[in-house]
Write an enzyme that holds these catalytic residues in place. Sequence first.
Site, mmCIF file in Angstrom:
data_model
loop_
_atom_site.group_PDB
_atom_site.id
_atom_site.type_symbol
_atom_site.label_atom_id
_atom_site.label_comp_id
_atom_site.label_asym_id
_atom_site.label_seq_id
_atom_site.Cartn_x
_atom_site.Cartn_y
_atom_site.Cartn_z
ATOM 1 N N CYS A 282 16.877 44.611 21.791
ATOM 2 C CA CYS A 282 17.193 44.952 20.400
ATOM 3 C C CYS A 282 17.419 43.742 19.504
ATOM 4 O O CYS A 282 16.659 43.506 18.577
ATOM 5 C CB CYS A 282 18.440 45.831 20.365
ATOM 6 N N ILE A 283 18.483 42.987 19.784
ATOM 7 C CA ILE A 283 18.918 41.952 18.832
ATOM 8 C C ILE A 283 17.835 40.879 18.599
ATOM 9 O O ILE A 283 17.634 40.461 17.466
ATOM 10 C CB ILE A 283 20.261 41.304 19.278
#
Length: 441
Positions: A282-283
């Site tokens: 994600c990040i």
Amino acid sequence: MSDTQAVAQTTAQMLEEKIRSRAARVGIIGLGYVGLPLAVEFAHAGFSVTGIDISEEKTGKVNGGESYVGDIPTATLAGLTAAGKLRATTDFSVVAELDTINICVPTPLRKTKDPDMSYIMSACQEIARHFHPGMLVILESTTYPGTTDELVLSMLEQSGLEVGKDFFLCFSPERVDPGNPKYQTKNIPKVVGGVTAACTAMGRLFYSQALENVVPVSSTQVAEMVKLLENTFRMINIGLVNEIAMMCDRMGINVWEVIDAAATKPFGFMPFYPGPGLGGHCIPIDPFYLSWKSKQAGIEARFIELAGYINGQMPHFVVDKVQDALNDAGKPVKGSRIHVMGVAYKRDIEDMRESPALDVLLLLQKRGARLSYSDPHVPSLKLDGLHLEAKPEEAAAEADCVVIVTDHSAFDYAGLLDRAQLIVDTRNALKNCAGPKIVRL
Ligand SMILES: NC(=O)c1ccc[n+]([C@@H]2O[C@H](COP(=O)([O-])OP(=O)(O)OC[C@H]3O[C@@H](n4cnc5c(N)ncnc54)[C@H](O)[C@@H]3O)[C@@H](O)[C@H]2O)c1
């Protein structure tokens, strides 16, 4: 009221009734870290859930009651499959029997850092082949604002059915945090936004059957942007604190002590911690979905690019620290034995996607180090010509330098401190320890 309106109302009412009575047949496309926990929650809530995945291995395991996701105990999964509440298949023709579908397929970046929409497109093509009136479709995969309306809606509308009347379409960002014992799918508030108000209402009704708190928003674009704001906020703050860590290092200040003291401020500050680089699905990825889309709108996402650059420097910074520490001990990095503790992208999980440990290992290999690692969650790893099997923690005793990359709680840090000659700690795992053999980020 016209005949068409009467029919449309009936479609919505029928679906509402099925959802309220738990008679709705729930489908989840993509049974990974997001899809499997969601399937389990709806099965727990009493729905009959069908998971659809292209991986025969995963569908086989689900049907055999065997979990492959850390947060889902095998006993839980086995109970649900034995009770007939959860089953899985690779055959998309089951869509014809389903009332609701959540799409939880991957959304990686291409090498060019452009969004790779192929998984969503392929899932939607399969849905479209078996689409029928009275369905609720919710996209959960993280994506750029506009995807649901521009891409998914246009594919489903080719059926001739009308959104908000004959079928319902929403976006709902997934916020699951693998390995988090406090917040899991059930108790993480669920944001949902529909193409029309009727779609939002249907999405809200659906999630509130299984999850504790549902947060409706006015459109799919708002819901899509919520996820990107959350992850971009995190990525940029990590970039900031990584830069502060490099400054502190240059000035001989302990950045961890600075953050802990700053975090005593009861308002206006939120602690973020430096580390060996960003990891996970994600990040490191999601903010680039936003920068790609904002470029089309004529706005350069400069914070994102800058934080991406700084975060990308962290594995190099760690490797430089290892080299300096070895030099100080009179050993060149070339030929030195370096033992990495933890290779998963974060504490207490097995997920290796985008793990900064991979960069650290490859950079150390390039400098001629002899490598080994310990990780109770990752038995072996293979990357670019490097193939390693996990070693017991005791192997740290044979290394010239140990690098703590992932601070799993299962590690015996006191034992490590005893047996290691030199430790580069990128996570402040040895917070309460001091001594010349510890080098902190
Ligand atoms: N993992 C997380 O912590 C997390 C958190 C929030 C959001 N997300 C987002 O959720 C989405 C899914 O992530 P994930 O971590 O569950 O991914 P994953 O790789 O663990 O799971 C995705 C699953 O989809 C399957 N799949 C791929 N193409 C398919 C297709 N066409 N039809 C059916 N199945 C297909 C894969 O076999 C796999 O099992 C991504 O957009 C991700 O960014 C992930």
